[in-house]
Design an enzyme around this catalytic site. Structure first.
Site, PDB file in Angstrom:
ATOM      1  CG  LEU A   1      34.554  36.495  40.050  1.00  0.00           C
ATOM      2  CD1 LEU A   1      34.933  37.105  41.403  1.00  0.00           C
ATOM      3  CD2 LEU A   1      34.782  35.016  40.082  1.00  0.00           C
ATOM      4  CB  CYS A   2      35.899  39.121  36.845  1.00  0.00           C
ATOM      5  SG  CYS A   2      37.003  40.460  36.336  1.00  0.00           S
TER       6      CYS A   2
END
Length: 287
Positions: free
Chosen positions: A184-185
């Site tokens: 993620l991110c």
């Protein structure tokens, strides 16, 4: 307000900076949105594990030469871990060097009992992780106990991981053996390792839809409010898209996505949702 939007000097390193006080007031909370586990019952077989490849880097150089004092984002690391761990899967922690996992301690949700409890549980592994190269043979073995790899976010993921042949080997193993890739991110920066030394058209993530932190924020408000002390040397979504990846999100809303065995989230806001999704998928895999 101008001073509050200035990045804060890191007293441990020349020309290095933490996020501004203002940016932390906008981005950081003492508690997460964790509201319990969503699976019916955990796995109890004791055989299967997840590999977490975390960054051991503290400083990321900006275009202007200033260093961002970063690390792995604690919420993006520990909320997915929390769901996976309580779903019954042991998590082995590795870094490229075998040096300790670096955290953005200024983003630690210190009043979140569930997250802080998991942090204490895994602190010995964070302090003394495996060196990734040392466990590659076990991870990629024919009878591997690993179901997949988790790569947390934080700007430190832009340093080292995208250029690592060891990360490339883990990703190639995951694709070849139908294993999960969870990130993620800024964590999907590690996906770029699969392109090291390869033709662009052979990038295994080509055609995949993912969520990732938006370049527009790193180019705009993250600089404007002093979260980072300058513009990044290269942009993550732009580089992934140039290799044929489709980025689904434009902003950060907590969006997650599953495309085959690649599970991704857009930002710290997606940490809990990604943990729920990962636990659900891993439990299906061992059912």
């Amino acid at each position: 307000m101008a001073d509050l939007k200035s990045p804060v000097a890191d007293r441990a390193e020349h020309n290095a900076f933490f996020p501004s006080e203002y940016s932390l007031s906008q981005y950081v909370a003492k508690k997460t949105d964790f509201d319990g586990f969503k699976f019916d019952k955990p796995y109890t077989g004791g055989k299967y594990k997840i590999l977490m490849v975390a960054s051991d880097e503290r400083y990321l150089e900006m275009k202007n030469g200033k260093l961002f004092s970063t690390g792995n984002h604690p919420v993006e690391t520990m909320l997915p871990m929390l769901h996976i761990h309580h779903a019954g899967f042991e998590i082995e922690v590795a870094t490229l060097s075998g040096n300790s996992v670096k955290f953005e301690m200024w983003a630690m949700p210190t009043e979140d009992e569930a997250v802080m409890g998991l942090y204490e549980t895994y602190l010995p592994k964070f302090k003394n992780p495996h060196k990734l190269a040392d466990i590659l043979a076990e991870v990629t073995a024919e009878d591997s106990p690993y179901l997949g790899v988790l790569i947390p976010g934080g700007h430190a993921a832009l340093h080292g991981l995208p250029f690592s042949n060891d990360v490339k080997a883990v990703l190639n193993w995951a694709f070849a053996n139908d294993k999960y890739i969870i990130s993620l991110c800024h964590g999907p920066a590690a996906f770029l390792a699969a392109s090291v030394g390869e033709k662009p058209e052979d990038f295994p993530f080509k055609g995949y839809e993912i969520c990732v932190f938006p370049d527009a924020l790193d180019e705009g408000s993250n600089v404007d409010i002093g979260y980072i002390p300058g513009k990044l040397q290269w942009l993550l979504a732009e580089r992934l898209e140039s290799l044929g990846v489709k980025v689904l999100n434009e902003g950060i809303t907590g969006q997650v996505n599953k495309d085959r065995n690649v599970l991704t989230g857009d930002s710290p806001l997606a940490s809990n949702n990604l943990g729920i999704l990962a636990a659900e998928e891993l439990l299906k895999a061992v059912a």
